[in-house]
Scaffold this motif. Structure first.
Motif, PDB file in Angstrom:
ATOM      1  N   LEU A  96       8.981   7.450  -1.152  1.00 10.82           N
ATOM      2  CA  LEU A  96       7.922   7.999  -0.997  1.00 10.82           C
ATOM      3  C   LEU A  96       7.978   9.281  -1.716  1.00 10.82           C
ATOM      4  N   GLY A  97       9.210   9.663  -2.562  1.00  6.34           N
ATOM      5  CA  GLY A  97       9.244  10.763  -3.111  1.00  6.34           C
ATOM      6  C   GLY A  97       9.270  12.113  -2.415  1.00  6.34           C
ATOM      7  N   MET A  98       9.771  12.098  -1.119  1.00 12.03           N
ATOM      8  CA  MET A  98       9.821  13.297  -0.317  1.00 12.03           C
ATOM      9  C   MET A  98      11.236  13.560   0.099  1.00 12.03           C
ATOM     10  N   SER A  99      11.142  14.651   0.636  1.00  7.82           N
ATOM     11  CA  SER A  99      12.645  15.332   1.218  1.00  7.82           C
ATOM     12  C   SER A  99      13.011  14.256   2.387  1.00  7.82           C
ATOM     13  N   VAL A 100      14.203  14.111   2.857  1.00 12.33           N
ATOM     14  CA  VAL A 100      14.460  13.270   3.660  1.00 12.33           C
ATOM     15  C   VAL A 100      13.858  13.889   5.323  1.00 12.33           C
ATOM     16  N   GLU A 101      13.958  15.138   5.307  1.00  8.06           N
ATOM     17  CA  GLU A 101      13.354  15.783   6.571  1.00  8.06           C
ATOM     18  C   GLU A 101      11.965  15.862   6.695  1.00  8.06           C
ATOM     19  N   ARG A 146      24.459   8.485   9.157  1.00 11.63           N
ATOM     20  CA  ARG A 146      23.746   6.970   9.167  1.00 11.63           C
ATOM     21  C   ARG A 146      22.131   7.273   9.218  1.00 11.63           C
ATOM     22  N   ALA A 147      21.874   7.838  10.063  1.00 13.37           N
ATOM     23  CA  ALA A 147      20.487   8.037  10.353  1.00 13.37           C
ATOM     24  C   ALA A 147      19.887   8.704   9.001  1.00 13.37           C
ATOM     25  N   TYR A 148      20.516   9.725   8.575  1.00  8.28           N
ATOM     26  CA  TYR A 148      20.149  10.650   7.202  1.00  8.28           C
ATOM     27  C   TYR A 148      19.895   9.669   6.186  1.00  8.28           C
ATOM     28  N   GLU A 149      21.126   8.775   5.822  1.00  8.28           N
ATOM     29  CA  GLU A 149      21.239   7.883   4.880  1.00  8.28           C
ATOM     30  C   GLU A 149      20.090   6.803   4.923  1.00  8.28           C
ATOM     31  N   ALA A 150      19.686   6.363   5.884  1.00  5.23           N
ATOM     32  CA  ALA A 150      18.858   5.396   6.176  1.00  5.23           C
ATOM     33  C   ALA A 150      17.607   5.867   5.753  1.00  5.23           C
ATOM     34  N   VAL A 151      16.982   6.959   6.383  1.00  2.00           N
ATOM     35  CA  VAL A 151      15.744   7.561   6.242  1.00  2.00           C
ATOM     36  C   VAL A 151      15.511   7.986   4.813  1.00  2.00           C
ATOM     37  N   LYS A 152      16.820   8.420   4.088  1.00  2.00           N
ATOM     38  CA  LYS A 152      16.737   8.652   2.621  1.00  2.00           C
ATOM     39  C   LYS A 152      16.389   7.476   1.543  1.00  2.00           C
ATOM     40  N   TYR A 204       0.808  -1.182   0.249  1.00  2.00           N
ATOM     41  CA  TYR A 204      -0.246  -0.139   0.014  1.00  2.00           C
ATOM     42  C   TYR A 204       0.888   1.188  -0.065  1.00  2.00           C
ATOM     43  N   ARG A 205       2.472   1.164  -0.100  1.00  2.00           N
ATOM     44  CA  ARG A 205       2.948   2.278   0.046  1.00  2.00           C
ATOM     45  C   ARG A 205       2.702   3.022   1.403  1.00  2.00           C
ATOM     46  N   ASN A 206       2.032   2.888   2.416  1.00  2.00           N
ATOM     47  CA  ASN A 206       2.059   3.821   3.580  1.00  2.00           C
ATOM     48  C   ASN A 206       2.919   3.148   4.668  1.00  2.00           C
TER      49      ASN A 206
END
Lengths: 166, 711
Positions: free
Chosen positions: B422-427, B409-415, B355-357
């Motif tokens: 989801l096509g969003m910015s990491v923040e 590491r956190a930034y890369e993983a969230v990205k 469902y991509r959620n």
């Protein structure tokens, strides 16, 4: 996403995984590579070289023949028929249609009344593996269980090329 | 120099918290990783950590301590990992299978909603007592206590002999309706004890009626088995902890947190009730704090690494659940009632491939924090990773810097796992995760309060736990709580609660007393005498427990309680009896009035149905003795402006679509009276309080923050 290797999928097939491993597989999202690995594990285990297109049962597979035919095949090597046909029509059948035959596998009173329900057992003519069991009214037609759309499955769902022979 | 008074320990699944309070009510919270195999190691490390903050040592402070309370996972681990004694079980002949059938429900206890309906995930744990060590005796007693089939004496000896031959280490006897008619169980017990004596073996016999004389055979049998199976080995674990403390200079008798919210001695007869692990310490602490602050209704919320726990204190009382489940067993223990949801700061964040959620949990990284912890081996993003990306937590000051977190590491993983798919910015992705968590928690909190027939506006919300204050604003937003309080010692609040708990024993007994609306005087007297007899029996048990710690019955403050309902109902209410002893018909009237008063409060006046008559379903006795407790700090008020030394500078954080310069304060250096405006982050070694836009925090004279939503 979960990633599993051939060893773990092999153990899944053998039923030797610990429950917590199974629980993780069930409760988590499915690993997209599952089919590919699963198929490879099965392919390594069968004694013949025809590429498996799709597992069809515990002992049955749809395989690719050199001439392009897709055939239902037992793991002993016995070939039943083209996959669009019902392989059961080419199997040996044992029908339990009397109380005596029923009571070989159920205690008295716990077995079905054969006027209402019979048990039909399907066997491989070569290795005598029990491949399927139907419990149906006595007059009932033989069921065709599964008509897979192999090409769509490969092309659109798992997005893999069809396996080719060696 | 501080002079320590009370040591409270919360050895949770993740961290061992110690909470040390001095004579002026000042406290210090220590943290160390839990060492489940040898809990005393983590405990000593944690104490060292705490005392280091006072620049002192265990050697210097431990001899000053007046009291120590432990709560932890020792008992629970023993149950979950099935390392207990070989217990033999005597049941009614013909029902020997009932224990291992687990009442069906034990195949899916403790499951998330998704797993409860995912049938293939259902699974029975191995029974505590295997079938080969279960025997039956012929007898039957009905629900009124009438003997339908007399105990067949010739069955007893062969049954017990079989267990002796199997070399069991303890024997549990559980016969149907024994709480109503105990003689058969006791007869079997006596025969068993005689045979054990003759065989010259060291086997203890546990008849359920001597331990948990309450309804529901699965619950009662399990609880008594837990007593036989895990209690004695746990006693050794607890003794080891006690020894470790004494070797470091303490002189007090260690007490343990029990499921009913009181503490008991490690010598207690019934230890099964200490198999509670987790957050009830927080509830007890909240109750104590609420009493001191004069608050009647409090909604407690605790976000830890693995779960979000909420419980209500209504009219100053904790709700008690009398047949809870723990360690996937149904039990007959009085447990402080709490609701829990599997979403904490360590919850894994994933995108559902179908469902991509975004989904949160239900599994969690726990003490391993997340991808941002390079040593964790965690590969899946957690909520904590999102905190790091947003700048809400300081990667260099996590548990006072004990674990260095990597923002990269956190930034890369969230990205890669969340933002890009989801096509969003990491923040934005990270912010979305925190918003999702907060809205889930908010809905959960609101539905629980509404579901019990109350409204948030009648409650003050307490927020604590290591992760609580990060999200307090988010999950209380718009609910309209009367007030939102965050104690400055939020991170060690469960441990604080252990320190604040009464030294209290509590015993329950099932009764079946039915009285019609307009009953004859004789019927009322008979009912009252039966209730009083139960109270007397339970009082004796409470007194006996205190005698082990050399308290005489005169030192004990007894509270008599009873459970009452309208006849035919399935649920009852637990009420404190306003009388000291039942004497005459007037006393019965007092009991009925107290019940109806409570019924009106919990439900509604129009729900009263006296025409149905009344049932008294249980008697309860609680006994407490005075022990040292933490003082709530009272400090003089200072100005509204925080002192300059508390200000640590600015940090860039991402909030609701933009980068903001947040003001960072050191929590400990703020003074009572200070007002902290948004956007501020208050850092302490083990917790972080966020004051987002639209909120303001005020630190009061008790070192409690009030988080106010600006209208």
């Amino acid at each position: 996403m979960a990633k599993y290797d051939q060893k773990l999928i092999g153990e899944l097939i053998d039923g030797t995984l610990e429950f917590y491993q199974l629980k993780e597989m069930m409760s988590g999202h499915k690993d997209p590579e599952r089919f590919e690995i699963y198929r490879e594990v099965l392919q390594e285990r069968v004694p013949w070289d025809d590429p498996i297109l799709l597992p069809y049962g515990l002992h049955l597979y749809i395989v690719q023949k050199k001439n392009g035919d897709r055939i239902v095949k037992c793991d002993c090597g016995h070939e039943f028929c083209h996959y669009k046909e019902n392989w059961k029509l080419h199997a040996r059948i044992f029908v339990r249609d009397t109380e005596e035959k029923m009571n070989e596998i159920y205690p008295k009173l716990m077995s079905p009344d054969t006027e209402w329900q019979v048990i039909r057992e399907f066997y491989c003519p070569s290795c005598a593996s029990q491949l399927e069991v139907e419990a149906v009214p006595p007059w009932y037609p033989i069921l065709l269980d599964f008509e897979p759309d192999i090409d769509t499955f490969y092309h659109d769902w798992v997005k893999l090329p069809l396996p080719k022979g060696k | 120099m501080a002079k320590s008074q009370i040591l409270a320990i919360d050895a949770g699944g993740t961290m061992t918290d110690t909470f040390i309070i001095d004579e002026r009510g000042e406290f210090v919270v220590g943290k160390a990783q839990t060492t489940p195999d040898d809990e005393h190691i983590g405990l000593i490390n944690s104490s060292k950590d705490a005392l280091a903050q006072w620049n002192t040592s265990i050697e210097g402070e431990f001899p000053n301590l007046l009291a120590g309370v432990y709560s932890g996972t020792a008992m629970l681990n023993r149950l979950v990992s099935r390392v207990g004694r070989r217990v033999g079980l005597v049941l009614n002949k013909g029902t020997e299978d009932s224990h291992r059938m687990g009442r069906a429900i034990q195949s899916h206890l403790g499951y998330s909603y998704a797993d409860r309906i995912h049938i293939n995930t259902h699974h029975f744990d191995p029974p505590l007592v295997p079938r080969k060590w279960t025997v039956g005796v012929t007898e039957r007693v009905d629900l009124f206590g009438n003997v339908v089939i007399p105990l067949y004496e010739d069955d007893i000896k062969p049954a017990i002999q079989k267990l002796l031959d199997e070399d069991v280490e303890a024997i549990v006897i559980s016969l149907l309706h024994s709480y109503k008619y105990p003689h058969h169980e006791r007869r079997v017990r006596d025969v068993a004890e005689e045979m054990i004596k003759k065989a010259n073996k060291d086997i203890k016999v546990f008849a359920t009626v001597d331990y948990y004389p309450v309804r529901k055979e699965s619950h009662r049998t399990n609880t008594t088995i837990v007593e036989a199976y895990a209690a004695e080995p746990s006693r050794k674990t607890l003794e080891k902890i006690d020894d470790a403390l004494r070797n470091n200079g303490t002189k007090f008798d260690l007490r343990i947190m029990a499921s009913h919210g009181g503490t008991i001695s490690i010598k207690a007869n019934e230890l099964a009730r200490t198999c509670v692990s987790g957050p009830i310490g927080g509830m007890v602490g909240a109750k104590y704090l609420a009493e001191k602050l004069g608050l009647k209704n409090v909604a407690c919320s605790d976000i830890g690494g693995t779960s979000f726990d909420i419980g209500l204190i209504t009219q100053g009382d904790l709700a008690i659940d009398t047949s809870p489940d723990m360690a996937r067993l149904v039990l007959s223990l009085p447990l402080v009632s709490m609701d829990t949801t599997g979403a904490g700061t360590g919850s894994f964040v994933r995108i559902d491939p179908n469902y991509r959620n975004l989904t949160l949990g239900p599994d969690s990284a726990g003490s391993r924090v997340g991808v941002c912890n390079p040593k964790s081996g965690i590969e899946t993003v957690t909520v904590s990773d999102c905190h790091v990306v947003l700048g809400l937590i300081n990667p260099d000051n996590f548990i006072g810097g004990a674990i260095k977190l990597s923002k990269e590491r956190a930034y890369e993983a969230v990205k890669t796992q969340i933002a890009d798919p989801l096509g969003m910015s990491v923040e934005d992705a990270a912010y979305g995760v925190t918003e999702l968590l907060e809205s889930q928690l908010r809905n959960y909190l609101e539905s629980m309060i509404l579901g019990k027939g109350y409204s948030p506006s009648q409650y003050v919300c307490f927020s604590y736990g290591g992760g609580g204050p990060l999200h307090t604003a988010g999950y209380t937003k718009g609910l309209g709580f009367e007030d939102v309080l965050i104690p400055a010692w939020a991170a060690g609040f469960s441990a604080f609660g252990c320190g604040a708990a009464d030294f209290e024993y509590r015993y329950d007994k099932t009764l079946d007393i039915n009285v019609t609306e307009k009953a004859e005087k004789s019927a009322i007297l008979e009912a009252g005498n039966e209730l009083q007899a139960a109270w007397d029996e339970l009082k004796k048990k409470v007194s006996e427990e205190f005698e082990k710690n050399e308290y005489s019955p005169e030192d004990v403050h007894f509270r008599l309680l009873y459970r009452m309902q309208y006849q035919g109902q399935l649920n009852d209410l637990e009420i404190e009896a306003p009388i000291k002893q039942f004497q005459d018909v007037d006393d019965y009237q007092v009991l009925v009035e107290a019940f109806e008063e409570a019924y009106t409060r919990v439900y509604a006046k129009s729900a009263l149905s006296p025409e149905l008559g009344y049932s008294i379903t249980g008697a309860i006795v609680s006994g407490t003795v005075d022990v040292a407790k933490p003082k709530i700090p009272v400090e003089p008020l200072s100005s509204e402006t925080p002192p300059g030394e508390a200000f640590l500078g600015h940090r860039k954080i991402y909030w609701d679509g933009e980068f903001i310069e947040a003001k960072i304060y050191e929590m400990e250096k703020l003074l009572p009276g200070n007002k902290i405006k948004a956007f501020s982050i208050l850092e302490s070694t083990a917790t972080t309080l966020v004051v987002p836009i639209g909120f303001e925090a005020y630190l009061n004279e008790n070192r409690i923050f009030h988080l106010k939503e600006l209208k």
